[in-house]
Design a protein around this motif. Structure first.
Motif, PDB file in Angstrom:
ATOM      1  N   MET A  49       0.945  -1.262  -0.115  1.00 13.88           N
ATOM      2  CA  MET A  49      -0.063   0.166  -0.047  1.00 13.88           C
ATOM      3  C   MET A  49       0.992   1.278   0.030  1.00 13.88           C
ATOM      4  SD  MET A  49      -3.096  -0.945  -0.266  1.00 13.88           S
ATOM      5  CE  MET A  49      -4.302   0.081   0.351  1.00 13.88           C
ATOM      6  N   ALA A  50       0.455   2.133  -0.748  1.00 12.98           N
ATOM      7  CA  ALA A  50       1.044   3.549  -0.854  1.00 12.98           C
ATOM      8  C   ALA A  50       0.589   4.445   0.473  1.00 12.98           C
ATOM      9  CB  ALA A  50       0.768   4.153  -2.214  1.00 12.98           C
ATOM     10  N   ASP A  51       1.764   5.289   0.874  1.00  8.69           N
ATOM     11  CA  ASP A  51       1.414   6.220   1.926  1.00  8.69           C
ATOM     12  C   ASP A  51       0.725   7.310   1.080  1.00  8.69           C
ATOM     13  OD1 ASP A  51       1.527   8.185   3.902  1.00  8.69           O
ATOM     14  OD2 ASP A  51       3.846   8.467   3.856  1.00  8.69           O
ATOM     15  N   THR A  52      -0.438   7.468   1.911  1.00 13.22           N
ATOM     16  CA  THR A  52      -1.629   8.225   1.074  1.00 13.22           C
ATOM     17  C   THR A  52      -1.679   9.682   2.067  1.00 13.22           C
ATOM     18  OG1 THR A  52      -3.410   7.243   2.064  1.00 13.22           O
ATOM     19  CG2 THR A  52      -2.488   6.860  -0.375  1.00 13.22           C
ATOM     20  N   SER A  53      -0.954   9.845   3.138  1.00 23.39           N
ATOM     21  CA  SER A  53      -1.171  10.776   4.195  1.00 23.39           C
ATOM     22  C   SER A  53      -1.001  12.163   3.336  1.00 23.39           C
ATOM     23  CB  SER A  53      -0.458  10.827   5.312  1.00 23.39           C
ATOM     24  OG  SER A  53       0.990  10.706   5.083  1.00 23.39           O
ATOM     25  N   ARG A  54      -0.145  12.503   2.685  1.00 25.38           N
ATOM     26  CA  ARG A  54      -0.053  13.603   1.824  1.00 25.38           C
ATOM     27  C   ARG A  54      -1.046  13.883   1.141  1.00 25.38           C
ATOM     28  NH1 ARG A  54       3.794  14.264  -1.744  1.00 25.38           N
ATOM     29  NH2 ARG A  54       3.584  12.025  -2.430  1.00 25.38           N
ATOM     30  N   LEU A  55      -1.582  13.063   0.339  1.00 26.34           N
ATOM     31  CA  LEU A  55      -2.834  13.121  -0.676  1.00 26.34           C
ATOM     32  C   LEU A  55      -4.071  13.639   0.429  1.00 26.34           C
ATOM     33  CD1 LEU A  55      -4.127  13.105  -3.260  1.00 26.34           C
ATOM     34  CD2 LEU A  55      -4.507  10.579  -2.779  1.00 26.34           C
ATOM     35  N   THR A  56      -4.306  12.907   1.339  1.00 25.92           N
ATOM     36  CA  THR A  56      -5.539  13.227   2.262  1.00 25.92           C
ATOM     37  C   THR A  56      -5.145  14.647   2.833  1.00 25.92           C
ATOM     38  OG1 THR A  56      -4.622  12.061   4.152  1.00 25.92           O
ATOM     39  CG2 THR A  56      -6.237  10.882   2.644  1.00 25.92           C
ATOM     40  N   ARG A  57      -4.117  15.254   3.408  1.00 32.84           N
ATOM     41  CA  ARG A  57      -3.748  16.265   3.792  1.00 32.84           C
ATOM     42  C   ARG A  57      -4.229  17.569   2.803  1.00 32.84           C
ATOM     43  NH1 ARG A  57       0.548  13.854   6.237  1.00 32.84           N
ATOM     44  NH2 ARG A  57       1.885  14.820   4.718  1.00 32.84           N
ATOM     45  N   ALA A  58      -3.538  17.162   1.520  1.00 32.99           N
ATOM     46  CA  ALA A  58      -3.801  18.247   0.481  1.00 32.99           C
ATOM     47  C   ALA A  58      -5.320  18.497   0.280  1.00 32.99           C
ATOM     48  CB  ALA A  58      -2.985  17.718  -0.630  1.00 32.99           C
ATOM     49  N   VAL A  59      -6.085  17.201   0.346  1.00 34.10           N
ATOM     50  CA  VAL A  59      -7.565  17.487  -0.094  1.00 34.10           C
ATOM     51  C   VAL A  59      -8.129  18.014   0.994  1.00 34.10           C
ATOM     52  CG1 VAL A  59      -9.704  16.089  -0.395  1.00 34.10           C
ATOM     53  CG2 VAL A  59      -7.540  15.680  -1.803  1.00 34.10           C
ATOM     54  N   ASP A  60      -7.738  17.619   2.476  1.00 32.58           N
ATOM     55  CA  ASP A  60      -8.541  18.318   3.434  1.00 32.58           C
ATOM     56  C   ASP A  60      -8.211  19.791   3.353  1.00 32.58           C
ATOM     57  OD1 ASP A  60      -9.157  15.925   4.453  1.00 32.58           O
ATOM     58  OD2 ASP A  60      -7.734  15.709   5.881  1.00 32.58           O
ATOM     59  N   HIS A  61      -7.131  20.362   3.015  1.00 34.77           N
ATOM     60  CA  HIS A  61      -6.713  21.553   2.948  1.00 34.77           C
ATOM     61  C   HIS A  61      -7.557  22.258   1.895  1.00 34.77           C
ATOM     62  CE1 HIS A  61      -4.380  25.338   2.882  1.00 34.77           C
ATOM     63  NE2 HIS A  61      -4.370  25.286   1.403  1.00 34.77           N
TER      64      HIS A  61
END
Length: 103
Positions: free
Chosen positions: A1-13
């Motif tokens: 699985m990929a680390d998606t934390s940056r992606l979810t933070r970007a969308v949350d922003h």
């Protein structure tokens, strides 16, 4: 699985910026950009989870729901992304949509 934390933070922003945006900005296209992004994320999720099935389109729940729609869609996508290149593609889509939305 990929680390998606940056992606979810970007969308949350992006979602937070949409929630803070005036109605006029949402009407001028910011909400439509968010809906387009949510639909693309939902499509990508479906392709990965259910390959070969007929694609379903996320409904338009209105301009005030657009922030919630991208948030839900990215969290669904984050569960199925397999590698960092997919995360990078999604990050680029977020950046482009946010730029076009002007928020």
């Amino acid at each position: 699985m990929a680390d998606t934390s940056r992606l979810t933070r970007a969308v949350d922003h992006f979602a937070d910026r949409l929630r803070a945006a005036p109605q006029s900005r949402l009407q001028r296209g910011a909400a439509a950009e968010a809906l387009g992004l949510a639909r693309e994320f939902a499509r990508r999720t479906q392709v990965l989870e259910e390959p070969g099935t007929d694609l379903r389109e996320m409904p338009d729940a209105g301009m005030f729901a657009a922030a919630d729609q991208i948030t839900v869609a990215v969290h669904d996508l984050a569960l199925v992304l397999m590698d960092e290149s997919q995360v990078e593609e999604a990050m680029e889509l977020v950046a482009q949509a946010q730029q076009r939305a002007g928020v």
